[in-house]
Scaffold this motif. Sequence first.
Motif: not given
Length: 119
Positions: A60-66, A71-93
């Motif tokens: 699933h595309d979106g934002r993933y946070t770790c 006991s001494l605190g908190r830290a966060e890091g984020t990555v964004y995952f977007y998988k490339y999907r070729a569009g159905g653009g053959s009708w445009v051609l």
Amino acid sequence: APRIVNISVQSEEDHSFHAKCTAEGEPLPTLTWTGPLSTNVTSVSSGSYLVTKELRHLTHDGRYTCAAVNSLGRAEGTVYFYKYRAGGGSWVLVLLFVSLGIKALALLLILGVGAFWKG
């Protein structure tokens, strides 16, 4: 306090993707992934102050946070995952080539009519 040392998304040989988070701290922090439908988590600890947690088979595309918490605190890091999907653009051609073909035929027709009237 905990610190995110590395956070990344990597691909596997089978074309699947996984997110990997590594944090350090003393005491050893607990890692938690949040994001769209996070499943198939595996944890691997290495060293006395480092912990790594993977989120396998990202689909699933979106934002993933770790989040790293101890006991001494908190830290966060984020990555964004977007998988490339070729569009159905053959009708445009097809539409583009049909449009260009009609224009080329119209031009030939105009040139043919012009040559017929002159000669």
